[in-house]
Design an enzyme around this catalytic site. Structure first.
Site, mmCIF file in Angstrom:
data_model
loop_
_atom_site.group_PDB
_atom_site.id
_atom_site.type_symbol
_atom_site.label_atom_id
_atom_site.label_comp_id
_atom_site.label_asym_id
_atom_site.label_seq_id
_atom_site.Cartn_x
_atom_site.Cartn_y
_atom_site.Cartn_z
ATOM 1 N N ARG A 83 56.733 37.062 33.349
ATOM 2 C CA ARG A 83 57.132 36.815 34.733
ATOM 3 C C ARG A 83 57.436 35.330 34.858
ATOM 4 O O ARG A 83 57.100 34.543 33.993
ATOM 5 C CB ARG A 83 55.984 37.201 35.674
ATOM 6 C CG ARG A 83 55.747 38.695 35.737
ATOM 7 C CD ARG A 83 54.437 38.987 36.430
ATOM 8 N NE ARG A 83 54.362 38.312 37.707
ATOM 9 C CZ ARG A 83 53.223 38.018 38.331
ATOM 10 N NH1 ARG A 83 52.066 38.329 37.789
ATOM 11 N NH2 ARG A 83 53.238 37.415 39.499
ATOM 12 N N LYS B 287 44.126 42.663 34.163
ATOM 13 C CA LYS B 287 43.748 43.328 35.414
ATOM 14 C C LYS B 287 44.946 43.803 36.227
ATOM 15 O O LYS B 287 44.791 44.615 37.121
ATOM 16 C CB LYS B 287 42.795 42.468 36.247
ATOM 17 C CG LYS B 287 43.385 41.436 37.137
ATOM 18 C CD LYS B 287 42.325 41.015 38.164
ATOM 19 C CE LYS B 287 42.772 39.792 38.915
ATOM 20 N NZ LYS B 287 41.851 39.483 40.026
ATOM 21 N N ASP B 288 46.140 43.328 35.884
ATOM 22 C CA ASP B 288 47.339 43.804 36.572
ATOM 23 C C ASP B 288 47.959 45.031 35.903
ATOM 24 O O ASP B 288 48.938 45.572 36.401
ATOM 25 C CB ASP B 288 48.382 42.682 36.648
ATOM 26 C CG ASP B 288 47.921 41.543 37.549
ATOM 27 O OD1 ASP B 288 47.192 41.822 38.522
ATOM 28 O OD2 ASP B 288 48.277 40.391 37.270
ATOM 29 N N ARG C 266 38.481 44.318 47.105
ATOM 30 C CA ARG C 266 37.227 44.221 46.350
ATOM 31 C C ARG C 266 36.438 42.965 46.743
ATOM 32 O O ARG C 266 35.239 43.029 47.017
ATOM 33 C CB ARG C 266 37.579 44.171 44.848
ATOM 34 C CG ARG C 266 36.443 43.859 43.906
ATOM 35 C CD ARG C 266 36.971 43.654 42.481
ATOM 36 N NE ARG C 266 37.881 42.510 42.383
ATOM 37 C CZ ARG C 266 37.491 41.244 42.276
ATOM 38 N NH1 ARG C 266 36.207 40.949 42.230
ATOM 39 N NH2 ARG C 266 38.375 40.261 42.194
ATOM 40 N N ARG C 267 37.121 41.826 46.786
ATOM 41 C CA ARG C 267 36.438 40.588 47.155
ATOM 42 C C ARG C 267 35.976 40.644 48.607
ATOM 43 O O ARG C 267 34.833 40.308 48.920
ATOM 44 C CB ARG C 267 37.382 39.392 46.968
ATOM 45 C CG ARG C 267 37.663 39.090 45.515
ATOM 46 C CD ARG C 267 38.747 38.025 45.355
ATOM 47 N NE ARG C 267 39.017 37.794 43.932
ATOM 48 C CZ ARG C 267 40.197 37.447 43.442
ATOM 49 N NH1 ARG C 267 41.230 37.274 44.254
ATOM 50 N NH2 ARG C 267 40.364 37.262 42.152
ATOM 51 N N ARG D 60 48.940 35.816 50.427
ATOM 52 C CA ARG D 60 49.749 36.285 49.305
ATOM 53 C C ARG D 60 50.493 35.131 48.662
ATOM 54 O O ARG D 60 50.428 34.007 49.094
ATOM 55 C CB ARG D 60 50.776 37.339 49.764
ATOM 56 C CG ARG D 60 50.285 38.785 49.882
ATOM 57 C CD ARG D 60 49.943 39.458 48.548
ATOM 58 N NE ARG D 60 50.751 39.052 47.400
ATOM 59 C CZ ARG D 60 51.873 39.617 47.011
ATOM 60 N NH1 ARG D 60 52.357 40.617 47.688
ATOM 61 N NH2 ARG D 60 52.499 39.199 45.936
ATOM 62 N N THR E 221 51.538 28.770 45.584
ATOM 63 C CA THR E 221 51.774 29.026 47.007
ATOM 64 C C THR E 221 50.456 29.086 47.772
ATOM 65 O O THR E 221 50.320 28.559 48.871
ATOM 66 C CB THR E 221 52.507 30.374 47.182
ATOM 67 O OG1 THR E 221 53.579 30.432 46.238
ATOM 68 C CG2 THR E 221 53.023 30.551 48.579
ATOM 69 N N ARG E 222 49.490 29.758 47.187
ATOM 70 C CA ARG E 222 48.214 29.929 47.898
ATOM 71 C C ARG E 222 47.489 28.613 48.094
ATOM 72 O O ARG E 222 46.932 28.346 49.152
ATOM 73 C CB ARG E 222 47.299 30.881 47.111
ATOM 74 C CG ARG E 222 47.767 32.300 47.203
ATOM 75 C CD ARG E 222 46.813 33.224 46.499
ATOM 76 N NE ARG E 222 47.471 34.504 46.298
ATOM 77 C CZ ARG E 222 46.845 35.653 46.199
ATOM 78 N NH1 ARG E 222 45.536 35.687 46.263
ATOM 79 N NH2 ARG E 222 47.515 36.758 46.034
ATOM 80 N N CYS F 81 44.936 49.212 41.182
ATOM 81 C CA CYS F 81 44.505 47.816 41.275
ATOM 82 C C CYS F 81 44.170 47.463 42.714
ATOM 83 O O CYS F 81 43.815 46.355 43.031
ATOM 84 C CB CYS F 81 45.573 46.888 40.714
ATOM 85 S SG CYS F 81 47.129 46.961 41.594
HETATM 86 C C1 DPM Z 1 44.663 42.257 41.084
HETATM 87 C C2 DPM Z 1 43.963 41.732 42.181
HETATM 88 C C3 DPM Z 1 44.424 40.413 42.343
HETATM 89 C C4 DPM Z 1 45.413 40.174 41.333
HETATM 90 C C5 DPM Z 1 42.923 42.475 42.987
HETATM 91 C C6 DPM Z 1 41.489 42.037 42.751
HETATM 92 C C7 DPM Z 1 43.987 39.462 43.401
HETATM 93 C C8 DPM Z 1 44.780 39.652 44.679
HETATM 94 C C9 DPM Z 1 44.439 38.644 45.732
HETATM 95 C C10 DPM Z 1 44.542 43.598 40.498
HETATM 96 N N1 DPM Z 1 45.550 41.322 40.601
HETATM 97 O O1 DPM Z 1 41.177 41.122 41.985
HETATM 98 O O2 DPM Z 1 40.582 42.620 43.383
HETATM 99 O O3 DPM Z 1 43.608 37.740 45.542
HETATM 100 O O4 DPM Z 1 45.056 38.731 46.806
HETATM 101 C C11 DPM Z 1 45.851 38.283 39.699
HETATM 102 C C12 DPM Z 1 45.271 37.004 39.430
HETATM 103 C C13 DPM Z 1 45.103 36.911 38.042
HETATM 104 C C14 DPM Z 1 45.599 38.094 37.499
HETATM 105 C C15 DPM Z 1 44.935 35.986 40.444
HETATM 106 C C16 DPM Z 1 43.539 36.111 41.038
HETATM 107 C C17 DPM Z 1 44.569 35.745 37.210
HETATM 108 C C18 DPM Z 1 43.223 36.021 36.586
HETATM 109 C C19 DPM Z 1 43.199 36.981 35.418
HETATM 110 C C20 DPM Z 1 46.221 38.912 41.044
HETATM 111 N N2 DPM Z 1 46.073 38.882 38.519
HETATM 112 O O5 DPM Z 1 42.882 37.165 40.964
HETATM 113 O O6 DPM Z 1 43.071 35.105 41.612
HETATM 114 O O7 DPM Z 1 43.949 36.803 34.441
HETATM 115 O O8 DPM Z 1 42.403 37.917 35.475
#
Ligand code: DPM
Length: 358
Positions: free
Chosen positions: A25, A97-98, A148-149, A166, A171-172, A260
């Protein structure tokens, strides 16, 4: 110059070199993660040429909607898988996790790299420096679009409010610092570390505050399942302990039919060849929850095994003992079944419905 199905180039001395095209990406985090894997491959296979192909995904384009509200499972992966399928790239680096727990036919996770910290971290608005989730004033707004958080933290810190945020990490952080909308945001510690923003982490959340997402903190390399050449090459990147933990976590989530975007959280550990898994499901406000723990032996003895061509929740790892992978997958399924027997499906179904109606 094409030789067989692979892209090759001839160098100045007339030597033909294989080119591995890596899909990624376009976000800075994705680029950093892909570069990291490229470095590892470069060290292991100095003769191979690496080419990085960057593209945008639906998840990158739709920035105004919470992830959990977009009805597409493979938000960040579809375009990249299309490119894999069309042979435009040979592998794709993702945050594990994605990746959905069931991959589309023809794809597999050929490498799961050693996990970074899987925990979530608090990043404060500069004006709140020195405070913690506990000591932030009543009504402080915390930015996260992770159900989840939010579920876990709402329960634990009832004086706080939670709002979606988002966009990619850059950006965040900008939205946090340059406005007064959020007192703090919650992000994965691993992503922050990879971006070089560790100094912004004011608090790392342990399992008593917030358990992590399935696969969080681990990088995965997705490849064509039939591409034995590339599979063999990337399999040297597998980190056995991470593989086993993540198989257990993914099996747990898959059995719960969670994507997810459901409030499901885990905590895993390997110690003395014992893999332990704690898993939980939550209502959106965290008021209802179920949490259980189980463990299994992942001691493979000194058995020499046939390398079976078996995927475990999408992962192909010939070089990790099959019996340990089977035990890890069973652990995840068994723990999910235990939670299901106690009413987990009702909690998740209600959470999904309420989230859709938001
Ligand atoms: C998924 C979630 C989020 C990402 C849901 C979750 C966070 C979404 C948000 C499945 N993917 O964690 O409950 O905070 O609005 C994502 C991040 C990373 C991979 C960023 C993050 C980096 C960390 C990694 C987005 N995907 O979670 O802060 O490699 O695990």
């Amino acid at each position: 110059m094409e030789e067989g199905p692979y892209k090759c180039v001839r160098d100045g001395n007339g030597t033909v070199n294989r080119v591995i095209r890596m899909g990624t990406r376009k976000s800075q985090l994705a680029r950093i993660q892909t570069d990291y894997v490229a470095e590892k491959l470069k060290t292991l296979y100095p003769d191979v040429l690496l080419e990085i192909v960057a593209m945008s995904t639906i998840g990158d384009k739709i920035l105004d909607t919470a992830l959990s509200k977009i009805g597409e499972k493979s938000l960040f992966t579809k375009e990249l898988e299309n490119a894999l399928e069309r042979n435009e790239v040979d592998l794709v680096v993702h945050s594990l996790k994605d990746l959905p727990t069931t991959l589309p036919n023809g794809f597999t996770i050929g490498a799961v790299l050693q996990r970074e910290s899987p925990h979530d971290a608090v990043v404060l608005h500069p004006k709140n420096s020195g405070l913690t989730l506990d000591t932030l004033p009543d009504g402080s707004v915390i930015g996260t679009s992770s159900l989840r958080r939010a579920a876990q933290l709402k329960k634990k810190f009832p004086h706080l409010e939670f709002k979606d945020i988002r966009g990619n990490l850059n950006t965040r952080l900008k939205k946090l610092d340059e406005k007064e909308d959020y007192a703090a945001i919650i992000l994965a510690a691993a992503g922050l570390k990879r971006m070089g923003w560790e100094a912004r982490v004011s608090q790392v959340l342990g399992p008593e505050d917030c358990m992590y997402a399935v696969g969080q903190g681990a990088l995965a390399v997705e490849v064509r399942a039939r591409d034995c050449d590339i599979l063999g090459m990337v399999s040297t990147l597998h980190h056995s302990e991470t593989v086993l933990r993540c198989i257990a976590e993914r099996a747990f989530l898959r059995r719960l039919e969670g994507g997810c975007s459901v409030p499901v959280a885990v905590n895993t550990e390997v110690k003395d060849s014992v893999l332990s898994l704690t898993g939980a499901v939550y209502s959106l406000d965290g008021a209802d929850s179920l949490k259980e723990a189980m463990e299994t032996s992942v001691d493979s003895g000194n058995k020499v095994e046939e390398s079976a061509d078996i995927q475990h929740v999408g992962v192909t790892a010939h070089n990790v003992p099959q019996c340990a992978q089977v035990a890890a997958e069973k652990l995840g399924v068994d723990l999910a079944d235990l939670l299901l027997s106690k009413g987990a499906m009702e909690i998740l179904t209600t959470a999904r419905k309420l989230n859709d109606a938001r």
